[in-house]
Design a protein around this motif. Structure first.
Motif, short mmCIF file in Angstrom:
data_model
loop_
_atom_site.label_atom_id
_atom_site.label_comp_id
_atom_site.label_asym_id
_atom_site.label_seq_id
_atom_site.Cartn_x
_atom_site.Cartn_y
_atom_site.Cartn_z
N ASN A 74 -11.72 -1.86 6.11
CA ASN A 74 -10.53 -2.16 6.92
C ASN A 74 -10.69 -1.57 8.32
OD1 ASN A 74 -10.21 0.52 6.02
ND2 ASN A 74 -8.00 0.41 6.20
N GLU A 132 -3.31 -3.92 5.32
CA GLU A 132 -2.28 -3.03 5.85
C GLU A 132 -1.55 -3.75 6.96
OE1 GLU A 132 -3.22 0.91 7.27
OE2 GLU A 132 -4.81 1.14 5.79
N PHE A 171 2.09 -1.66 4.57
CA PHE A 171 1.76 -0.25 4.31
C PHE A 171 3.02 0.62 4.20
CE2 PHE A 171 1.09 4.09 5.69
CZ PHE A 171 0.00 4.46 4.92
N GLN A 223 0.84 -1.20 0.00
CA GLN A 223 0.00 0.00 0.00
C GLN A 223 0.87 1.24 0.00
OE1 GLN A 223 -3.49 2.28 2.58
NE2 GLN A 223 -3.59 0.05 2.40
N LYS A 236 -11.72 8.89 6.73
CA LYS A 236 -10.35 8.38 6.55
C LYS A 236 -9.71 8.38 7.95
CE LYS A 236 -5.88 8.10 5.42
NZ LYS A 236 -5.21 7.82 6.70
N PHE A 257 -11.24 7.08 -0.13
CA PHE A 257 -11.15 8.00 0.99
C PHE A 257 -12.27 9.03 0.84
CE2 PHE A 257 -6.28 7.62 2.11
CZ PHE A 257 -6.45 6.25 2.30
N SER A 281 -8.89 -0.44 12.12
CA SER A 281 -7.84 -0.17 13.08
C SER A 281 -8.20 -0.99 14.33
CB SER A 281 -7.79 1.33 13.39
OG SER A 281 -6.77 1.58 14.31
N ASP A 296 -5.98 -4.05 9.94
CA ASP A 296 -4.71 -3.37 9.67
C ASP A 296 -3.85 -3.63 10.90
OD1 ASP A 296 -6.08 -2.42 7.50
OD2 ASP A 296 -6.37 -0.40 8.31
N ASN A 317 -11.93 4.36 4.95
CA ASN A 317 -10.69 3.85 5.53
C ASN A 317 -10.71 3.95 7.05
OD1 ASN A 317 -7.69 3.06 4.82
ND2 ASN A 317 -7.57 4.53 6.49
N GLU A 318 -10.51 2.81 7.71
CA GLU A 318 -10.46 2.75 9.17
C GLU A 318 -11.54 3.63 9.80
OE1 GLU A 318 -6.49 3.34 10.70
OE2 GLU A 318 -5.86 1.36 10.07
N LEU A 375 5.57 3.60 13.84
CA LEU A 375 4.60 2.58 13.45
C LEU A 375 5.25 1.60 12.48
CD1 LEU A 375 1.71 2.53 14.48
CD2 LEU A 375 0.96 3.58 12.35
N TYR A 432 -0.72 -3.19 13.19
CA TYR A 432 0.44 -2.36 13.54
C TYR A 432 0.97 -2.70 14.92
CZ TYR A 432 -0.54 0.32 9.35
OH TYR A 432 -0.72 0.71 8.05
N ASN A 434 6.60 6.34 8.35
CA ASN A 434 5.67 6.42 9.48
C ASN A 434 6.22 5.72 10.73
OD1 ASN A 434 5.24 3.76 8.82
ND2 ASN A 434 3.03 3.88 8.73
C1 N0T Z 1 -3.22 3.48 9.00
C2 N0T Z 1 -1.92 4.10 8.49
C3 N0T Z 1 -2.35 5.13 7.46
C4 N0T Z 1 -0.18 3.09 19.29
C5 N0T Z 1 -0.96 4.69 9.47
C6 N0T Z 1 -3.05 3.03 11.35
C7 N0T Z 1 -3.49 4.39 6.80
C8 N0T Z 1 -4.28 3.96 8.00
N1 N0T Z 1 -3.60 3.82 10.32
O1 N0T Z 1 0.25 5.04 8.81
O2 N0T Z 1 -2.82 6.32 8.01
O3 N0T Z 1 -4.24 5.14 5.91
O4 N0T Z 1 -5.24 3.04 7.61
C9 N0T Z 1 -3.44 3.55 12.69
C10 N0T Z 1 -2.74 2.76 13.76
C11 N0T Z 1 -2.63 3.51 15.03
C12 N0T Z 1 -1.90 2.64 16.02
C13 N0T Z 1 -1.40 3.40 17.21
C14 N0T Z 1 -0.60 2.46 18.04
#
Ligand code: N0T
Length: 535
Positions: free
Chosen positions: A262, A333, A358, A39, A109, A105, A264, A306, A180-181, A370, A308, A367
């Motif tokens: 998707n 993601e 991502f 992505q 978003k 988006f 979060s 997604d 998105n999220e 992350l 992370y 990013n």
């Molecule tokens: C994701 C991406 C982009 C403490 C972040 C993840 C993408 C979106 N968001 O780079 O913005 O468009 O879908 C959010 C994860 C937050 C986790 C905080 C952990």
């Protein structure tokens, strides 16, 4: 179609999601297709910016690019649509022999309205924001906004019409992500008048059919009566899902591509799930509201996480939460940092239809923390090596995954060996091993293999026959034993690849040191075709 016939071009069948025995395949050009994807960053959705996307997608050896199409860019002025970016994107995707997942988006978003055009996001009268308990507007657009829904839907339908016009033959665009999220951070639901009225209505029958209350409460009645302490977030999930479902339905009526949302994610290890406590975006497509999204948005094919968090227990638990007979596994993601690389083998081995880290472009943005610190080749290459091993057999792999023949392992944070139960056979995967010998032969050797300071190992296996396996992996040792403990051994361990015609081409046969201590996979993923036998 007369025109097509005259030009001699045969249209490929439209991509679709199919299900069999609780497993899923995304059909592309009529056959199962797994996305070995990436992505792009959020602001790479402009013709000039694409120049920094394609080289990264190429270095990654990806077959699919996921990239935004923003409402603000196709309808900057209300009613005046501009698809020049989409045209460039699709033309360049074809040149690069890459498929596309377009990320819509629109209203939301990462829950916010930033990608909506200015005429939308700055007009609270026509496009209402959610109200908090005190009646004060918050940042998030309300899923009760009838005008907002109408306007977003109109733009999305225009987009689908355009894709249909330019892509009905080639099918470069294989799937759509709608919004998105979504969800709302910090606020559990809308307290506007429309929302309040609906909240006090009976829970719709299609929801009751699917979603039981986590606590013993009334079997029917208002949201509060049925869902108690979970009522606010479930109601919000229903409201958002209905909104998205209507957009997806209208889009699919024009051009019927698979569509998903998707998420979060919320903590996958929380058991039982507790009511919302500001700890995730309320109303988003989290694992505990899959049934509510299904009920409210039948035009959405699936919900996808997604990921992370590279904690290995959480990572695997998230896959467990989303991979269900009523929901295919897809990871649209994931962090692109080194700690995530090994999860390619786990996700692909579990039969996912999409694996797309991502932040895959060279737009000079990282990013971190992350994802990866680097925004250049060093970020892409570890994934690129894995995709390079899989891609020549991507269609075979996709078919095996659909047939439920594939298994996946990623090294755990505990670095411990793992076993995989297959049909008639058991694989044992261990980590931080040298290529030669067993540990107990060399008790005084304290060195460990290079690049294994952090968990980096993973293995994907496809059982292609009763005694036959295709194995891809890195930084791992693989042993295979008979499930009932019968004496067994390697029959043949061929290193090779599949050619364009789908025929296996052997490059060499591993034997001796290369097999006496298991199959020892280094940081350079190779493909092994392994047969085992008993004696
Ligand atoms: C994701 C991406 C982009 C403490 C972040 C993840 C993408 C979106 N968001 O780079 O913005 O468009 O879908 C959010 C994860 C937050 C986790 C905080 C952990």
């Amino acid at each position: 179609s007369l025109l097509l016939a005259a030009a001699g071009a045969a249209a490929a069948p439209i991509p679709e999601l199919v299900q069999k025995d609780g497993r899923y395949a995304l059909m592309v050009d009529g056959a199962p297709f797994v996305m070995f994807g990436g992505q792009a960053q959020n602001s790479s959705n402009y013709p000039a910016a694409l120049k920094k996307v394609w080289p990264a997608i190429k270095d990654m050896n990806a077959n699919t690019l996921e990239i935004p199409v923003a409402w603000e860019q196709i309808e900057q002025v209300e009613g005046k649509f501009d698809f020049s970016y989409v045209d460039t994107l699709v033309a360049e995707a074809r040149k690069n022999k890459v498929r596309l997942v377009l990320l819509w988006f629109g209203t939301w978003k990462n829950t916010g309205p930033n990608y909506a055009p200015e005429w939308v996001k700055l007009d609270n009268q026509r496009f209402p924001r959610m109200l908090d308990k005190d009646g004060k507007p918050i940042y998030c657009l309300s899923p009760q906004g009838e005008e907002t829904l109408k306007a977003d839907k109109k733009a999305f339908v225009a987009l689908m019409e355009h894709i249909k016009k330019i892509d009905s033959v080639d099918r470069s665009v294989i799937m759509m992500q709608v919004e998105n999220e979504v969800g709302t951070y910090g606020f559990v639901r809308d307290y506007g008048a429309r929302a309040e009225a609906q909240f006090n209505q009976p829970v719709p029958a299609e929801v009751l059919k699917r979603k039981k209350s986590p606590v013993a409460l009334a079997a029917s009645g208002s949201w509060k009566q049925v869902y108690g302490g979970y009522a606010d977030e479930y109601f919000h999930a229903y409201s958002i899902a209905s909104y998205i479902g209507e957009i997806a339905k209208a889009g699919r009526a024009v051009y019927n591509l698979p569509m998903y949302v998707n998420n979060s994610i919320r903590d996958p290890l929380e058991n039982p799930v507790k009511p919302w406590n500001k700890n995730f975006a309320s109303g988003g497509p989290t694992y505990d509201v899959i049934e509510i999204y299904r009920a409210a948005a039948p035009a959405i094919d699936f919900l996808a996480p997604d990921i992370y968090s590279h904690d290995s227990k959480k990572f695997a638990a998230t896959l467990d939460r989303f991979q269900r007979p009523d929901n295919p596994l897809a990871v649209p993601e994931m962090g692109n940092a080194p700690e995530y690389v090994r999860y390619a083998y786990l996700v692909l081995g579990r039969g996912a239809i999409n694996f797309s880290p991502f932040g895959i472009d060279y737009s000079d943005y990282s990013n971190f923390p992350l994802g990866h610190k680097a925004a250049d080749k060093t970020m892409v290459e570890p994934f690129g090596k894995i995709f390079a091993a899989f891609r020549p057999m991507e269609r075979q792999w996709s078919k095996w995954a659909f047939e439920g023949r594939t298994y996946g392992v990623a090294e755990g944070d505990d670095r411990e060996p793992q076993t995989v139960a297959m049909k008639g056979w058991k694989a044992t995967i261990s980590f931080r091993e040298w290529q030669f010998g067993e540990r107990e032969y060399f008790k005084n050797v304290k060195d460990l293999p290079a690049n294994t300071e952090k968990p980096n190992g993973g293995v994907s296996i496809a059982q292609t026959g009763e005694n036959e396996f295709i194995i891809v992996g890195q930084y791992a040792r693989v042993k295979i034993d008979h499930a009932d403990g019968k004496p067994s051994m390697w029959a043949r361990v061929e290193e090779g690849h599949y050619d364009k015609a789908g025929k296996w081409v052997m490059e060499r046969n591993w034997n001796g040191d290369q097999t006496d201590y298991g199959l020892n996979l280094t940081g350079n993923p190779v493909v092994l075709k392994v047969t085992v036998g008993t004696y």
